[in-house]
Design a protein around this motif. Structure first.
Motif, PDB file in Angstrom:
ATOM      1  N   LEU A   1      58.800 108.929  -4.829  1.00 13.01           N
ATOM      2  CA  LEU A   1      57.946 108.423  -3.283  1.00 13.01           C
ATOM      3  C   LEU A   1      57.291 109.756  -3.061  1.00 13.01           C
ATOM      4  CD1 LEU A   1      56.993 105.868  -2.295  1.00 13.01           C
ATOM      5  CD2 LEU A   1      58.962 106.844   0.013  1.00 13.01           C
ATOM      6  N   GLY A   2      58.216 110.703  -3.212  1.00  9.65           N
ATOM      7  CA  GLY A   2      56.209 111.607  -2.846  1.00  9.65           C
ATOM      8  C   GLY A   2      55.853 112.063  -3.545  1.00  9.65           C
ATOM      9  N   GLU A   3      55.939 112.325  -4.947  1.00  9.50           N
ATOM     10  CA  GLU A   3      55.587 112.995  -5.641  1.00  9.50           C
ATOM     11  C   GLU A   3      54.506 111.465  -6.672  1.00  9.50           C
ATOM     12  OE1 GLU A   3      53.844 115.271  -8.818  1.00  9.50           O
ATOM     13  OE2 GLU A   3      55.732 115.705  -7.179  1.00  9.50           O
ATOM     14  N   ALA A   4      54.147 110.043  -5.913  1.00 12.14           N
ATOM     15  CA  ALA A   4      53.495 109.399  -6.434  1.00 12.14           C
ATOM     16  C   ALA A   4      52.046 109.630  -5.194  1.00 12.14           C
ATOM     17  CB  ALA A   4      54.557 108.170  -6.830  1.00 12.14           C
ATOM     18  N   GLN A   5      52.886 110.297  -3.572  1.00 10.17           N
ATOM     19  CA  GLN A   5      52.238 110.281  -3.012  1.00 10.17           C
ATOM     20  C   GLN A   5      51.428 111.388  -3.396  1.00 10.17           C
ATOM     21  OE1 GLN A   5      54.942 109.528  -0.085  1.00 10.17           O
ATOM     22  NE2 GLN A   5      54.504 107.729   0.644  1.00 10.17           N
ATOM     23  N   GLU A   6      52.107 112.577  -3.663  1.00 11.85           N
ATOM     24  CA  GLU A   6      51.020 113.423  -3.552  1.00 11.85           C
ATOM     25  C   GLU A   6      49.929 113.036  -4.585  1.00 11.85           C
ATOM     26  OE1 GLU A   6      53.381 116.900  -4.261  1.00 11.85           O
ATOM     27  OE2 GLU A   6      54.742 116.239  -2.714  1.00 11.85           O
ATOM     28  N   ARG A   7      50.480 111.776  -5.484  1.00 13.64           N
ATOM     29  CA  ARG A   7      49.471 112.361  -7.026  1.00 13.64           C
ATOM     30  C   ARG A   7      48.461 111.258  -6.685  1.00 13.64           C
ATOM     31  NH1 ARG A   7      52.157 113.065 -12.166  1.00 13.64           N
ATOM     32  NH2 ARG A   7      53.875 114.277 -11.960  1.00 13.64           N
ATOM     33  N   GLY A   8      48.321 110.783  -5.517  1.00 17.57           N
ATOM     34  CA  GLY A   8      47.809 109.553  -4.916  1.00 17.57           C
ATOM     35  C   GLY A   8      47.644 108.342  -5.422  1.00 17.57           C
ATOM     36  N   TYR A   9      49.292 108.124  -6.102  1.00 18.60           N
ATOM     37  CA  TYR A   9      48.997 106.575  -7.050  1.00 18.60           C
ATOM     38  C   TYR A   9      49.362 105.857  -6.005  1.00 18.60           C
ATOM     39  CZ  TYR A   9      49.411 109.640 -11.096  1.00 18.60           C
ATOM     40  OH  TYR A   9      49.165 110.457 -12.109  1.00 18.60           O
ATOM     41  N   ASP A  12      52.819 103.392   0.140  1.00 20.65           N
ATOM     42  CA  ASP A  12      53.923 102.885   0.093  1.00 20.65           C
ATOM     43  C   ASP A  12      55.103 102.728  -0.616  1.00 20.65           C
ATOM     44  OD1 ASP A  12      53.503 103.022   2.728  1.00 20.65           O
ATOM     45  OD2 ASP A  12      52.218 100.850   2.555  1.00 20.65           O
ATOM     46  N   GLY A  13      55.181 103.045  -2.424  1.00 19.68           N
ATOM     47  CA  GLY A  13      56.121 102.629  -3.589  1.00 19.68           C
ATOM     48  C   GLY A  13      55.398 101.817  -3.804  1.00 19.68           C
ATOM     49  N   GLU A  14      54.212 100.965  -3.614  1.00 22.64           N
ATOM     50  CA  GLU A  14      53.849 100.477  -4.674  1.00 22.64           C
ATOM     51  C   GLU A  14      52.963 101.054  -6.141  1.00 22.64           C
ATOM     52  OE1 GLU A  14      53.280 100.316  -1.778  1.00 22.64           O
ATOM     53  OE2 GLU A  14      54.069  98.362  -0.865  1.00 22.64           O
ATOM     54  N   ILE A  15      53.280 100.653  -6.981  1.00 23.19           N
ATOM     55  CA  ILE A  15      52.728 101.719  -8.065  1.00 23.19           C
ATOM     56  C   ILE A  15      51.364 100.279  -8.788  1.00 23.19           C
ATOM     57  CG2 ILE A  15      52.280 102.676 -10.851  1.00 23.19           C
ATOM     58  CD1 ILE A  15      53.961 104.131  -8.044  1.00 23.19           C
ATOM     59  N   LEU A  21      52.367 104.542 -13.847  1.00 24.76           N
ATOM     60  CA  LEU A  21      53.589 104.301 -13.566  1.00 24.76           C
ATOM     61  C   LEU A  21      54.340 105.246 -15.071  1.00 24.76           C
ATOM     62  CD1 LEU A  21      56.069 103.017 -12.695  1.00 24.76           C
ATOM     63  CD2 LEU A  21      55.892 101.456 -14.110  1.00 24.76           C
ATOM     64  N   LYS A  22      53.202 105.135 -16.287  1.00 28.03           N
ATOM     65  CA  LYS A  22      53.852 105.626 -17.212  1.00 28.03           C
ATOM     66  C   LYS A  22      54.095 107.680 -16.910  1.00 28.03           C
ATOM     67  CE  LYS A  22      51.251 107.095 -21.666  1.00 28.03           C
ATOM     68  NZ  LYS A  22      52.196 107.580 -22.241  1.00 28.03           N
ATOM     69  N   LEU A  24      54.664 108.894 -14.369  1.00 29.24           N
ATOM     70  CA  LEU A  24      55.870 109.013 -13.378  1.00 29.24           C
ATOM     71  C   LEU A  24      57.164 109.252 -14.440  1.00 29.24           C
ATOM     72  CD1 LEU A  24      54.972 107.308  -9.960  1.00 29.24           C
ATOM     73  CD2 LEU A  24      54.905 109.508 -10.254  1.00 29.24           C
ATOM     74  N   ALA A  25      57.063 107.829 -15.219  1.00 22.97           N
ATOM     75  CA  ALA A  25      58.552 107.853 -15.946  1.00 22.97           C
ATOM     76  C   ALA A  25      58.691 108.931 -16.726  1.00 22.97           C
ATOM     77  CB  ALA A  25      58.093 106.992 -17.111  1.00 22.97           C
ATOM     78  N   GLU A  26      56.905 109.775 -16.941  1.00 23.26           N
ATOM     79  CA  GLU A  26      56.906 110.904 -18.127  1.00 23.26           C
ATOM     80  C   GLU A  26      58.212 112.258 -17.851  1.00 23.26           C
ATOM     81  OE1 GLU A  26      54.291 109.166 -22.058  1.00 23.26           O
ATOM     82  OE2 GLU A  26      53.234 109.610 -20.421  1.00 23.26           O
ATOM     83  N   THR A  27      56.479 112.738 -16.246  1.00 23.74           N
ATOM     84  CA  THR A  27      56.709 113.903 -15.941  1.00 23.74           C
ATOM     85  C   THR A  27      57.976 113.751 -14.554  1.00 23.74           C
ATOM     86  OG1 THR A  27      55.459 113.010 -14.206  1.00 23.74           O
ATOM     87  CG2 THR A  27      54.051 114.409 -15.509  1.00 23.74           C
ATOM     88  N   ILE A  28      58.660 112.967 -14.485  1.00 24.60           N
ATOM     89  CA  ILE A  28      59.439 112.978 -13.166  1.00 24.60           C
ATOM     90  C   ILE A  28      61.023 112.522 -14.116  1.00 24.60           C
ATOM     91  CG2 ILE A  28      60.504 111.957 -11.247  1.00 24.60           C
ATOM     92  CD1 ILE A  28      57.762 114.183 -11.059  1.00 24.60           C
ATOM     93  N   CYS A  29      61.195 111.539 -14.461  1.00 27.29           N
ATOM     94  CA  CYS A  29      61.857 111.342 -15.201  1.00 27.29           C
ATOM     95  C   CYS A  29      62.149 111.480 -16.497  1.00 27.29           C
ATOM     96  CB  CYS A  29      62.179 109.626 -15.583  1.00 27.29           C
ATOM     97  SG  CYS A  29      62.078 108.917 -13.617  1.00 27.29           S
ATOM     98  N   GLY A  30      61.104 112.239 -17.110  1.00 26.74           N
ATOM     99  CA  GLY A  30      61.277 112.853 -18.739  1.00 26.74           C
ATOM    100  C   GLY A  30      61.629 111.957 -20.157  1.00 26.74           C
ATOM    101  N   ILE A  31      60.685 110.674 -20.049  1.00 25.39           N
ATOM    102  CA  ILE A  31      61.294 109.362 -20.637  1.00 25.39           C
ATOM    103  C   ILE A  31      59.502 109.468 -20.850  1.00 25.39           C
ATOM    104  CG2 ILE A  31      61.113 106.403 -20.539  1.00 25.39           C
ATOM    105  CD1 ILE A  31      62.579 107.011 -17.952  1.00 25.39           C
ATOM    106  N   GLU A  32      60.270 109.239 -22.883  1.00 26.87           N
ATOM    107  CA  GLU A  32      59.486 108.795 -22.852  1.00 26.87           C
ATOM    108  C   GLU A  32      58.917 107.521 -23.195  1.00 26.87           C
ATOM    109  OE1 GLU A  32      58.297 109.120 -27.941  1.00 26.87           O
ATOM    110  OE2 GLU A  32      59.908 109.714 -27.675  1.00 26.87           O
ATOM    111  N   THR A  33      57.039 107.282 -23.370  1.00 29.43           N
ATOM    112  CA  THR A  33      56.604 106.149 -23.395  1.00 29.43           C
ATOM    113  C   THR A  33      55.532 105.863 -23.879  1.00 29.43           C
ATOM    114  OG1 THR A  33      54.897 106.733 -21.336  1.00 29.43           O
ATOM    115  CG2 THR A  33      57.039 105.971 -20.552  1.00 29.43           C
TER     116      THR A  33
END
Length: 118
Positions: A1-9, A12-15, A21-22, A24-33
């Motif tokens: 949540l903090g990273e998404a808020q810092e990036r201005g995405y 309150d947590g809604e994307i 979302l893509k 965050l999935a790649e950079t935070i979770c390391g998921i290929e999208t």
């Protein structure tokens, strides 16, 4: 949540933006999208045909089958009908949700059943 808020995405947590979302999935979770257009899935389908979608008739649907068979998932954005949460396509993002697709159920009629109805 903090990273998404810092990036201005989000506040309150809604994307609301699939590209966020893509990211965050790649950079935070390391998921290929990949982002795919739904129009690409239907462009090679003959709307006048009585047959249903099949992976053999659509290269994109074949890719979807393959991704799901290998443990991948799809995130599908959609609007939901207020109060019912059923997907609709005429609300222009006013009631946006994401669905996570983890598999496909395919109905197959056994040959004996087909013969019995002839």
């Amino acid at each position: 949540l903090g990273e998404a808020q810092e990036r201005g995405y989000t506040n309150d947590g809604e994307i609301f933006n699939i590209k966020h979302l893509k990211d965050l999935a790649e950079t935070i979770c390391g998921i290929e999208t990949e982002l795919w257009s739904i129009s690409a899935a239907t462009k090679d389908y003959d709307k006048g045909s009585s047959s249903s979608f099949s992976s053999s008739s659509s290269p994109l649907l074949h890719r979807i089958d393959k991704v799901l068979a290998n443990g991948g998932v799809f995130i599908l954005p959609y609007d939901s009908k207020p109060g019912l949460y059923l997907p609709v396509n005429n609300l222009n993002g006013q009631h946006a949700h994401y669905g996570i697709i983890v598999g496909i159920l395919v109905g197959v009629v056994a040959k004996k059943c087909q013969e019995a109805t002839l």
